[in-house]
Write a protein that holds these residues in place. Structure first.
Motif, PDB file in Angstrom:
ATOM      1  N   THR A  37      28.786 -12.586  40.845  1.00 37.36           N
ATOM      2  CA  THR A  37      29.722 -13.115  41.830  1.00 37.36           C
ATOM      3  C   THR A  37      28.897 -13.785  42.927  1.00 37.36           C
ATOM      4  O   THR A  37      27.715 -13.441  43.140  1.00 37.36           O
ATOM      5  CB  THR A  37      30.589 -12.005  42.456  1.00 37.36           C
ATOM      6  OG1 THR A  37      29.766 -11.135  43.235  1.00 37.36           O
ATOM      7  CG2 THR A  37      31.301 -11.202  41.379  1.00 37.36           C
ATOM      8  N   ASP A  50      34.018 -12.873  46.236  1.00 36.64           N
ATOM      9  CA  ASP A  50      34.135 -11.810  45.234  1.00 36.64           C
ATOM     10  C   ASP A  50      34.791 -12.335  43.961  1.00 36.64           C
ATOM     11  O   ASP A  50      34.506 -11.838  42.857  1.00 36.64           O
ATOM     12  CB  ASP A  50      34.977 -10.645  45.794  1.00 36.64           C
ATOM     13  CG  ASP A  50      34.231  -9.849  46.858  1.00 36.64           C
ATOM     14  OD1 ASP A  50      32.998 -10.003  46.956  1.00 36.64           O
ATOM     15  OD2 ASP A  50      34.889  -9.098  47.606  1.00 36.64           O
ATOM     16  N   ASN A  51      35.681 -13.313  44.104  1.00 36.04           N
ATOM     17  CA  ASN A  51      36.414 -13.865  42.959  1.00 36.04           C
ATOM     18  C   ASN A  51      35.817 -15.165  42.451  1.00 36.04           C
ATOM     19  O   ASN A  51      36.481 -15.901  41.722  1.00 36.04           O
ATOM     20  CB  ASN A  51      37.878 -14.092  43.345  1.00 36.04           C
ATOM     21  CG  ASN A  51      38.637 -12.790  43.491  1.00 36.04           C
ATOM     22  OD1 ASN A  51      38.495 -11.892  42.659  1.00 36.04           O
ATOM     23  ND2 ASN A  51      39.415 -12.660  44.547  1.00 36.04           N
ATOM     24  N   LYS A  68      38.294 -17.026  39.802  1.00 39.19           N
ATOM     25  CA  LYS A  68      39.275 -16.089  39.255  1.00 39.19           C
ATOM     26  C   LYS A  68      40.542 -16.099  40.107  1.00 39.19           C
ATOM     27  O   LYS A  68      40.487 -16.247  41.322  1.00 39.19           O
ATOM     28  CB  LYS A  68      38.689 -14.673  39.213  1.00 39.19           C
ATOM     29  CG  LYS A  68      37.500 -14.515  38.294  1.00 39.19           C
ATOM     30  CD  LYS A  68      37.169 -13.054  38.039  1.00 39.19           C
ATOM     31  CE  LYS A  68      36.791 -12.317  39.309  1.00 39.19           C
ATOM     32  NZ  LYS A  68      36.451 -10.897  39.038  1.00 39.19           N
TER      33      LYS A  68
END
Length: 411
Positions: A37, A50-51, A68
């Protein structure tokens, strides 16, 4: 943060990057870090990062990025599908990928899209994904994707794309290739640049793919207008906090190539060469480099003031002209330029004393007579303006030219 601190911080980040091979190759290559990440790369946690997944480019492949959300968006799938296979081992499926976005059509950035469909036929049979790219991207690539049943969407720049639930602005950044695109996420001040801007490097224009230096300049200037903090390049480690600095480094390297040199020269000399090419904004950028070292550099102050005035940025030029006149009260060029700047700002009465001071020193300067006549004419003192022979001749000539043009238009 000062430039020296920027360079030091960027160099610390660069220590993580794979270096070019020495003459003696190591016995074993370091293990590839695999998917990370961006929070892991940057060393801090953030919901946005984080995504956001990142795969460092390997062999002849570019970096691969994945956003994501309700579905997966892939930015530049690389040269093959093996990196994406590793992604699927993490619990994702090919069907989760709804969009693939390209920064440009070079094979090391785009062929993974084709290989993915070949490796997973059932994915292609289900309609595959939406491929987003520039209209000038390789026609063969678009045809192949359509044959697989994928939707091909062309964007030129200025559009807002929804990628995994997030808004990204498309920025047209040609130069390395004719189809270069960057993607900017304003809330996080993050930009994905492909090969347009790279840390510690500058991609060469690929003439076979429509790459050109003048187009490159256009693309970099488009990025400089954005408030960039984080930069995700097509090769190398993503850059946190110093994204703007990386774009500026690319801009500097590009200016040196346009000037026609590969090594550093005094910036003021580079500015002069850029003015010869009509690149006034770029010349100002170079002059600012000298002014950063010596704020009272008279030559640089004068050069910047004249460029700003010629560009119509008259109000910006006044502080520089005042600093010149503080050092040299009778500087003929600065007096004429300040009068010109005030004239451009509509301050007709204020500019007249400067033209008079010029003419007192140099009675034969035709330009000062014309400017003075313009100021008088525009302030309503028409008779006084027409009493100036140089202005009267200029006025009559332009008036006659306008009449002839209007006559031709009527015919």
């Amino acid at each position: 943060m000062g430039k020296a601190q920027d360079e030091e911080k960027l160099n610390l980040q660069a220590e993580q990057e794979p270096q070019e091979a020495n003459e003696e190759a190591p016995a074993e290559e370091p293990q590839h870090p695999g998917w990370l990440t961006l929070s892991e790369v940057y060393g801090f946690s953030d919901p946005f990062f984080d995504n956001f997944l990142y795969l460092l480019g390997y062999d002849y492949s570019s970096n691969v990025y994945v956003i994501k959300g309700d579905y997966l968006t892939v930015i530049d799938p690389g040269n093959d599908y093996t990196g994406l296979m590793d992604l699927f081992r993490r619990g994702h499926r090919p069907e989760d990928i709804k969009k693939i976005v390209l920064t440009h059509g070079h094979r090391d950035h785009s062929m993974g899209a084709v290989e993915l469909l070949r490796a997973y036929p059932h994915f292609a049979e289900g309609g595959g994904f939406e491929l987003i790219l520039h209209p000038e991207s390789p026609a063969e690539l678009k045809e192949v994707m359509k044959k697989f049943g994928c939707q091909v969407t062309e964007v030129k720049g200025g559009e807002i794309l929804e990628l995994s639930g997030l808004p990204w602005e498309v920025i047209y950044t040609p130069g390395h290739t004719i189809d270069g695109l960057s993607y900017y996420h304003a809330p996080s001040k993050t930009v994905i640049t492909g090969d347009t801007s790279l840390p510690h490097a500058m991609a060469k224009p690929d003439e076979n793919a429509g790459g050109r230096l003048d187009h490159y300049l256009y693309g970099i200037k488009a990025l400089l207008k954005k408030d960039i903090v984080n930069l995700l390049p097509g090769h190398g480690i993503p850059v946190a906090e110093l994204g703007k600095f990386v774009v500026e480094q690319t801009y500097e390297s590009l200016l040196l190539k346009i000037i026609g040199i590969e090594t550093q020269i005094p910036w003021i000399e580079g500015a002069e060469k850029l003015v010869e090419k009509g690149l006034l904004e770029e010349a100002i950028f170079c002059v600012d480099k000298d002014l950063a070292r010596d704020p009272e550099n008279l030559r640089a102050l004068q050069f910047k003031a004249f460029c700003l005035t010629d560009m119509g940025r008259c109000e910006e030029s006044l502080p520089y002209l005042d600093r010149i006149l503080e050092q040299q009260a009778d500087n003929f060029h600065a007096l004429l330029a300040k009068g010109h700047a005030l004239l451009g700002m509509g301050k007709y009465d204020d500019c007249l004393p400067y033209f008079d001071r010029v003419l007192k020193q140099h009675p034969n300067v035709r330009e000062a007579y014309i400017f003075k006549g313009m100021a008088l004419f525009l302030s309503g003192r028409v008779d006084e303006a027409m009493d100036i022979p140089a202005f009267s001749m200029e006025f009559s000539g332009r008036f006659k030219e306008q009449l002839e043009k209007r006559s031709q238009t009527t015919k």
